[in-house]
Design an enzyme around this catalytic site. Structure first.
Site, short mmCIF file in Angstrom:
data_model
loop_
_atom_site.label_atom_id
_atom_site.label_comp_id
_atom_site.label_asym_id
_atom_site.label_seq_id
_atom_site.Cartn_x
_atom_site.Cartn_y
_atom_site.Cartn_z
N HIS A 22 0.84 -1.21 0.00
CA HIS A 22 0.00 0.00 0.00
C HIS A 22 0.87 1.26 0.00
O HIS A 22 1.25 1.77 1.05
CB HIS A 22 -0.94 0.00 1.22
CG HIS A 22 -1.99 1.07 1.15
ND1 HIS A 22 -3.35 0.78 1.21
CD2 HIS A 22 -1.90 2.41 1.01
CE1 HIS A 22 -4.03 1.92 1.11
NE2 HIS A 22 -3.17 2.91 1.00
N HIS A 24 1.09 4.95 -2.42
CA HIS A 24 0.58 5.74 -3.54
C HIS A 24 1.77 6.29 -4.31
O HIS A 24 2.63 6.96 -3.74
CB HIS A 24 -0.29 6.89 -3.04
CG HIS A 24 -1.54 6.41 -2.37
ND1 HIS A 24 -2.77 6.39 -3.00
CD2 HIS A 24 -1.75 5.88 -1.14
CE1 HIS A 24 -3.68 5.89 -2.17
NE2 HIS A 24 -3.09 5.58 -1.03
N ASP A 26 1.93 8.70 -6.38
CA ASP A 26 2.02 10.16 -6.29
C ASP A 26 2.30 10.62 -4.86
O ASP A 26 2.71 11.76 -4.64
CB ASP A 26 0.75 10.84 -6.85
CG ASP A 26 -0.53 10.14 -6.47
OD1 ASP A 26 -0.47 9.04 -5.90
OD2 ASP A 26 -1.61 10.69 -6.74
N GLY A 190 -9.49 8.23 -1.81
CA GLY A 190 -9.96 9.61 -1.76
C GLY A 190 -9.09 10.42 -2.67
O GLY A 190 -7.99 10.01 -3.00
N HIS A 223 -9.81 1.23 -0.10
CA HIS A 223 -9.60 2.01 1.11
C HIS A 223 -10.89 1.99 1.93
O HIS A 223 -11.95 2.42 1.43
CB HIS A 223 -9.32 3.48 0.77
CG HIS A 223 -7.92 3.77 0.37
ND1 HIS A 223 -7.39 3.41 -0.83
CD2 HIS A 223 -6.92 4.42 1.04
CE1 HIS A 223 -6.14 3.83 -0.90
NE2 HIS A 223 -5.82 4.44 0.23
N GLU A 226 -10.83 3.69 7.39
CA GLU A 226 -9.80 4.68 7.71
C GLU A 226 -10.52 5.94 8.20
O GLU A 226 -10.59 6.17 9.40
CB GLU A 226 -8.95 4.99 6.46
CG GLU A 226 -7.85 5.99 6.71
CD GLU A 226 -7.17 6.47 5.41
OE1 GLU A 226 -7.76 6.38 4.33
OE2 GLU A 226 -6.02 6.97 5.52
N HIS A 247 -5.97 0.06 4.94
CA HIS A 247 -6.09 0.56 6.33
C HIS A 247 -6.96 -0.36 7.19
O HIS A 247 -6.45 -1.23 7.88
CB HIS A 247 -6.58 2.01 6.40
CG HIS A 247 -5.72 2.94 5.62
ND1 HIS A 247 -4.51 3.38 6.09
CD2 HIS A 247 -5.87 3.50 4.38
CE1 HIS A 247 -3.96 4.18 5.19
NE2 HIS A 247 -4.75 4.25 4.13
N ASP A 305 2.19 4.11 2.71
CA ASP A 305 1.09 4.94 2.20
C ASP A 305 1.60 6.11 1.34
O ASP A 305 1.46 6.07 0.13
CB ASP A 305 0.21 5.45 3.35
CG ASP A 305 -1.22 5.73 2.93
OD1 ASP A 305 -1.58 5.39 1.79
OD2 ASP A 305 -1.99 6.28 3.75
N ASP A 306 2.15 7.13 1.98
CA ASP A 306 2.60 8.33 1.25
C ASP A 306 3.93 8.83 1.81
O ASP A 306 3.98 9.87 2.48
CB ASP A 306 1.56 9.46 1.39
CG ASP A 306 0.20 9.06 0.86
OD1 ASP A 306 0.11 8.67 -0.31
OD2 ASP A 306 -0.77 9.12 1.63
ZN LIG Z 1 -3.81 4.90 0.86
#
Ligand SMILES: [Zn+2]
Length: 367
Positions: A22, A24, A26, A190, A223, A226, A247, A305-306
């Site tokens: 998991h 992203h 971007d 999202g 997702h 969360e 999540h 995640d990010d």
């Molecule tokens: Zn995510």
């Protein structure tokens, strides 16, 4: 308050073979490159240094999903619609992942959010001719080169966007068209800076597209649990055919649904640092859901995640999980869980598991 995450010492990495499910794409760009690209494109970031840019974009403390998504609003216009930027950042993502001893990764992104072919693009500064279809092609070429150069296995997951159900059918088409090029699944994420759409809900348009994806044999992760409740996890399982949940922390708010998740071995892609920064899990919680998942031998993994937004790397998440109460054995178990629940072909999965056993021994993951 420190405004920079303490860098972990890479020589103290006890986990030389990581599997990440998991992340992203971007949310995993290299900050210095995004800053460079902004200068090349003469985009005014209203900051005078890369450190100020970092302060504007990165989230270090407990906040909200809205706050985290707001960061994307700052940097996505720098990238969206720019072929050169996308190719460079995706290639660098492979390099950065390999440098963190990630040997297999599934990176997700919305082709639509990186494109600019709509009359009024969501993020791109101007309308242009970069379609979601070409975005997927660019990403596939860059990951292929990254895999060869950095000896890492990279697959991609195409994200539907919660408030844009009108894009979902095309996302399914793209996943089907490019399944031979490493696209292994679809997701719903999202993707708006509008606070009102940060709560999980699923539009009928998504359900129709996900029904078709299931018929086509496309893997599905969603997702849920969360920002939304345990009911959103149930909805993801029943209405969207999710095999994995992104999540999923709030599944613990309903023991019945949690029991179902465990009995069906649904994989929970947890993201420790993200869970605190997005406010999905209160910072002062007595027991973080990931600890409960580990104790209950649920099927969970640890993910970043990010990492661009949290100024982190996957090892930071492993360390955060240890701070939350996990042991090194739990972490190794989570890596095996990830390998078993990844969306690679059965043959590739077998190879990954064999490589894991060579590194960590034949642990009994019991999931
Ligand atoms: Zn995510």
């Amino acid at each position: 308050m420190d405004e920079k995450r303490q860098r972990v010492n890479p020589t103290k990495d006890n986990f030389p073979y990581k599997v990440e499910l998991h992340v992203h794409l971007d949310g995993a760009f290299r900050l210095s490159s995004v800053y460079d690209i902004a200068r090349r494109r003469k985009i005014d970031l209203k900051v005078t240094s890369i450190e100020d840019f970092r302060k504007n974009v990165c989230v270090y403390h407990a906040h909200s999903l809205y706050k985290v998504l707001s960061s994307f609003v700052i940097f996505m216009p720098i990238i969206a619609g720019d072929r050169e930027a996308i190719s460079r950042l995706v290639y660098e993502f492979c390099e950065d992942s390999a440098r963190n001893n990630i040997k297999y990764v599934e990176a997700r992104y919305s082709p639509h959010l990186l494109a600019n072919s709509e009359p009024k693009p969501e993020y791109a500064l101007q309308h242009g001719d970069l379609t979601p279809h070409e975005v997927v092609q660019l990403v596939n070429v860059a990951t292929k080169k990254g895999m060869e150069d950095f000896k890492i296995r990279v697959k991609t997951i195409l994200c539907c966007i919660r408030h844009r159900p009108d894009w979902s059918e095309e996302v399914v088409d793209l996943a089907e068209e490019f399944k031979q090029d490493g696209v292994v699944a679809i997701d719903i994420a999202g993707g708006s800076n509008d606070e009102s759409v940060c709560v999980e809900f699923v539009h009928e348009g998504h359900k129709k597209a996900f029904n078709r994806a299931k018929q086509l044999g496309i893997h599905i992760t969603v997702h849920a649990g969360e920002a939304g409740t345990a009911a959103s996890v149930k909805e993801a399982l029943d209405d969207l055919h999710a095999e994995r949940i992104g999540h999923g922390y709030r599944v613990l708010e309903d023991e019945k649904i949690y029991k179902e998740v465990r009995e069906k071995h649904v994989h929970l892609e947890t993201c420790p640092i993200s869970s605190i920064c997005t406010g999905a899990v209160p910072e002062d919680i007595h027991k973080h859901p990931v600890v409960r998942f580990a104790e209950d031998k649920a099927n969970y993994s640890l993910n970043s995640d990010d990492p661009f937004v949290f100024d982190s790397c996957l090892l930071d998440d492993y360390n955060a999980a240890v701070d939350m109460g996990l042991t090194d054995k739990h972490i190794v178990t989570s890596i095996f869980n990830a390998a078993k629940s990844c969306f690679a072909s059965d043959d590739e999965k077998k190879e990954i598991l064999k490589e894991l056993v060579e590194i960590y021994g034949d642990i009994d993951t019991d999931t």
